[in-house]
Scaffold this motif. Structure first.
Motif, PDB file in Angstrom:
ATOM      1  N   THR A 116      28.121  39.158  51.318  1.00 12.48           N
ATOM      2  CA  THR A 116      28.108  37.789  51.457  1.00 12.48           C
ATOM      3  C   THR A 116      26.711  37.043  51.117  1.00 12.48           C
ATOM      4  OG1 THR A 116      30.211  38.060  52.729  1.00 12.48           O
ATOM      5  CG2 THR A 116      28.822  36.115  52.928  1.00 12.48           C
ATOM      6  N   SER A 117      25.609  37.777  51.917  1.00 10.37           N
ATOM      7  CA  SER A 117      24.425  37.260  51.866  1.00 10.37           C
ATOM      8  C   SER A 117      23.746  37.340  50.606  1.00 10.37           C
ATOM      9  CB  SER A 117      23.644  38.162  53.024  1.00 10.37           C
ATOM     10  OG  SER A 117      24.067  37.936  54.467  1.00 10.37           O
ATOM     11  N   VAL A 118      24.057  38.394  49.777  1.00  9.97           N
ATOM     12  CA  VAL A 118      23.287  38.474  48.549  1.00  9.97           C
ATOM     13  C   VAL A 118      24.010  37.381  47.617  1.00  9.97           C
ATOM     14  CG1 VAL A 118      23.080  40.052  46.571  1.00  9.97           C
ATOM     15  CG2 VAL A 118      22.500  40.838  49.013  1.00  9.97           C
ATOM     16  N   ILE A 136      32.112  33.661  44.570  1.00 12.78           N
ATOM     17  CA  ILE A 136      33.307  33.882  45.120  1.00 12.78           C
ATOM     18  C   ILE A 136      32.913  34.939  46.082  1.00 12.78           C
ATOM     19  CG2 ILE A 136      35.503  35.438  44.492  1.00 12.78           C
ATOM     20  CD1 ILE A 136      35.141  34.322  41.733  1.00 12.78           C
ATOM     21  N   SER A 137      33.104  34.463  47.592  1.00 14.12           N
ATOM     22  CA  SER A 137      32.565  35.591  48.407  1.00 14.12           C
ATOM     23  C   SER A 137      33.888  35.311  49.623  1.00 14.12           C
ATOM     24  CB  SER A 137      31.268  35.024  48.916  1.00 14.12           C
ATOM     25  OG  SER A 137      31.578  33.649  49.979  1.00 14.12           O
ATOM     26  N   THR A 138      33.385  35.969  50.810  1.00 13.19           N
ATOM     27  CA  THR A 138      34.273  36.251  51.750  1.00 13.19           C
ATOM     28  C   THR A 138      34.410  34.804  52.516  1.00 13.19           C
ATOM     29  OG1 THR A 138      33.956  38.525  52.077  1.00 13.19           O
ATOM     30  CG2 THR A 138      34.863  37.530  54.180  1.00 13.19           C
ATOM     31  N   VAL A 139      33.298  34.013  52.636  1.00 15.77           N
ATOM     32  CA  VAL A 139      32.940  32.801  53.193  1.00 15.77           C
ATOM     33  C   VAL A 139      33.864  31.737  52.641  1.00 15.77           C
ATOM     34  CG1 VAL A 139      31.585  31.179  54.427  1.00 15.77           C
ATOM     35  CG2 VAL A 139      31.097  33.664  54.457  1.00 15.77           C
ATOM     36  N   GLU A 140      33.817  31.622  51.331  1.00 12.21           N
ATOM     37  CA  GLU A 140      34.164  30.466  50.307  1.00 12.21           C
ATOM     38  C   GLU A 140      34.006  30.881  49.005  1.00 12.21           C
ATOM     39  OE1 GLU A 140      31.568  27.184  51.635  1.00 12.21           O
ATOM     40  OE2 GLU A 140      30.106  27.877  50.423  1.00 12.21           O
ATOM     41  N   VAL A 147      33.996  23.302  46.689  1.00 16.48           N
ATOM     42  CA  VAL A 147      34.317  24.094  47.765  1.00 16.48           C
ATOM     43  C   VAL A 147      35.837  24.466  47.796  1.00 16.48           C
ATOM     44  CG1 VAL A 147      33.813  24.978  50.024  1.00 16.48           C
ATOM     45  CG2 VAL A 147      32.124  23.633  48.668  1.00 16.48           C
ATOM     46  N   ILE A 148      35.955  25.957  47.866  1.00 16.03           N
ATOM     47  CA  ILE A 148      37.600  26.104  47.791  1.00 16.03           C
ATOM     48  C   ILE A 148      37.860  27.178  49.197  1.00 16.03           C
ATOM     49  CG2 ILE A 148      39.523  27.070  46.674  1.00 16.03           C
ATOM     50  CD1 ILE A 148      37.814  26.562  44.151  1.00 16.03           C
ATOM     51  N   PRO A 149      38.649  27.043  50.040  1.00 16.43           N
ATOM     52  CA  PRO A 149      38.573  27.956  50.919  1.00 16.43           C
ATOM     53  C   PRO A 149      38.913  29.380  50.666  1.00 16.43           C
ATOM     54  CG  PRO A 149      39.918  26.101  51.510  1.00 16.43           C
ATOM     55  CD  PRO A 149      39.502  26.029  50.261  1.00 16.43           C
ATOM     56  N   SER A 150      38.227  30.564  51.210  1.00 14.29           N
ATOM     57  CA  SER A 150      38.358  31.798  50.872  1.00 14.29           C
ATOM     58  C   SER A 150      39.630  32.457  51.517  1.00 14.29           C
ATOM     59  CB  SER A 150      37.024  32.536  51.047  1.00 14.29           C
ATOM     60  OG  SER A 150      37.275  33.872  50.825  1.00 14.29           O
ATOM     61  N   THR A 151      40.147  33.392  50.549  1.00 14.53           N
ATOM     62  CA  THR A 151      41.306  33.997  51.225  1.00 14.53           C
ATOM     63  C   THR A 151      41.213  35.457  51.395  1.00 14.53           C
ATOM     64  OG1 THR A 151      42.368  34.240  48.970  1.00 14.53           O
ATOM     65  CG2 THR A 151      43.000  32.298  50.378  1.00 14.53           C
ATOM     66  N   HIS A 152      40.463  35.826  50.264  1.00 14.45           N
ATOM     67  CA  HIS A 152      39.947  37.468  50.401  1.00 14.45           C
ATOM     68  C   HIS A 152      38.766  37.704  49.752  1.00 14.45           C
ATOM     69  CE1 HIS A 152      44.689  37.640  50.161  1.00 14.45           C
ATOM     70  NE2 HIS A 152      44.405  38.702  50.510  1.00 14.45           N
ATOM     71  N   THR A 153      38.120  38.588  50.287  1.00  8.43           N
ATOM     72  CA  THR A 153      36.525  39.067  49.793  1.00  8.43           C
ATOM     73  C   THR A 153      36.788  39.026  48.174  1.00  8.43           C
ATOM     74  OG1 THR A 153      36.171  40.364  51.676  1.00  8.43           O
ATOM     75  CG2 THR A 153      34.944  40.576  49.827  1.00  8.43           C
ATOM     76  N   THR A 154      37.831  39.948  47.659  1.00  5.87           N
ATOM     77  CA  THR A 154      38.122  39.916  46.413  1.00  5.87           C
ATOM     78  C   THR A 154      39.645  39.320  46.144  1.00  5.87           C
ATOM     79  OG1 THR A 154      36.574  41.745  46.237  1.00  5.87           O
ATOM     80  CG2 THR A 154      37.917  41.182  44.084  1.00  5.87           C
ATOM     81  N   MET A 177      29.760  37.104  42.705  1.00  6.99           N
ATOM     82  CA  MET A 177      31.126  37.511  43.186  1.00  6.99           C
ATOM     83  C   MET A 177      30.701  38.702  44.101  1.00  6.99           C
ATOM     84  SD  MET A 177      34.291  38.850  40.960  1.00  6.99           S
ATOM     85  CE  MET A 177      35.635  39.876  41.581  1.00  6.99           C
ATOM     86  N   GLU A 178      31.544  38.829  45.314  1.00  7.74           N
ATOM     87  CA  GLU A 178      31.550  39.883  46.182  1.00  7.74           C
ATOM     88  C   GLU A 178      32.771  40.682  45.697  1.00  7.74           C
ATOM     89  OE1 GLU A 178      31.711  39.637  50.527  1.00  7.74           O
ATOM     90  OE2 GLU A 178      31.069  37.349  50.400  1.00  7.74           O
ATOM     91  N   VAL A 179      32.444  42.142  45.570  1.00 10.77           N
ATOM     92  CA  VAL A 179      33.647  42.900  45.093  1.00 10.77           C
ATOM     93  C   VAL A 179      33.661  44.110  46.261  1.00 10.77           C
ATOM     94  CG1 VAL A 179      34.123  44.722  43.258  1.00 10.77           C
ATOM     95  CG2 VAL A 179      32.768  42.603  42.725  1.00 10.77           C
ATOM     96  N   SER A 180      34.886  43.939  46.964  1.00  9.41           N
ATOM     97  CA  SER A 180      35.065  44.901  48.022  1.00  9.41           C
ATOM     98  C   SER A 180      35.594  46.077  47.407  1.00  9.41           C
ATOM     99  CB  SER A 180      35.998  44.261  49.019  1.00  9.41           C
ATOM    100  OG  SER A 180      37.496  44.209  48.231  1.00  9.41           O
ATOM    101  N   SER A 181      35.530  47.220  48.324  1.00 13.63           N
ATOM    102  CA  SER A 181      36.042  48.854  48.000  1.00 13.63           C
ATOM    103  C   SER A 181      37.609  48.471  47.777  1.00 13.63           C
ATOM    104  CB  SER A 181      35.417  49.589  48.886  1.00 13.63           C
ATOM    105  OG  SER A 181      35.910  49.278  50.178  1.00 13.63           O
TER     106      SER A 181
END
Length: 197
Positions: A116-118, A136-140, A147-154, A177-181
């Motif tokens: 998220t930070s990066v 595209i992140s966990t926060v938003e 700004v669109i509310p986030s639903t998932h990290t990915t 974009m955050e890409v979760s495992s």
């Protein structure tokens, strides 16, 4: 979109029914099927989407992408047999939205901590340098100034391609974009073209 065009670069094992059909929407949740939808039956951890093929058809789906053909074939429906429905969905979604990740400099950030930070720092830096960007992140989720509310990290691969297509339409050059495992394991990034990971 025409089904034949939608199937470009997808390995199809078998088809039943005509490929000369228009697709109104892609869904992998049978409850979201509407008239002329293409329903992708995915084998999940909790439920198998193949069990809901008839439900999707009842709601209007005219095309079914699956790993196993149902016992009863409906003559009005087109069935597309593939090896892996989840992977096929990624390529279908990319094709449906005209491969937006190829039109952006898509940067994926993965790892245990710091995603998220990066991604947020990169988005802010590029925005402040004057490059229209998406986040595209966990926060938003952000597309330029929206700004669109986030639903998932990915997010799921359909929503992801939809947002990337919107970013292209708004003139964005970059997407961070955050890409979760979990996202990787669940094929949520299948069919995307990353510039940097």
């Amino acid at each position: 979109m025409n089904l034949e065009k939608l199937l470009a670069n997808i390995t199809v094992l078998e088809t039943k029914g005509t490929l000369d059909k228009e697709v109104s929407v892609l869904v992998f949740d049978s409850r979201k099927a509407v008239e002329n939808a293409l329903y992708v039956a995915i084998k999940g951890v909790v439920a198998d989407g193949h069990s809901f093929i008839n439900s999707a058809i009842e709601k209007g789906a005219k095309i079914i992408v699956c790993e196993a053909l149902p016992e009863t074939i409906n003559e009005k429906i087109t069935y597309i047999l593939v090896k892996d429905s989840s992977k096929a969905l990624g390529h279908l979604a990319s094709n449906f939205y005209d491969n937006p990740s190829k039109k952006l400099n898509l940067v994926g950030v993965t790892g245990t901590n710091g995603k998220t930070s990066v991604t947020t720092l990169l988005f802010d830096i590029f925005k402040n340098l004057g490059y229209p960007s998406a986040l595209i992140s966990t926060v938003e989720y952000r597309i330029a100034d929206e700004v669109i509310p986030s639903t998932h990290t990915t997010p799921d691969v359909i929503r992801l391609n939809e947002m990337l297509a919107k970013a292209v339409d708004k003139g964005c050059e970059y997407a961070f974009m955050e890409v979760s495992s979990h996202g990787i394991t669940q094929d949520r990034i299948e069919g995307l073209h990353f510039k940097i990971a």
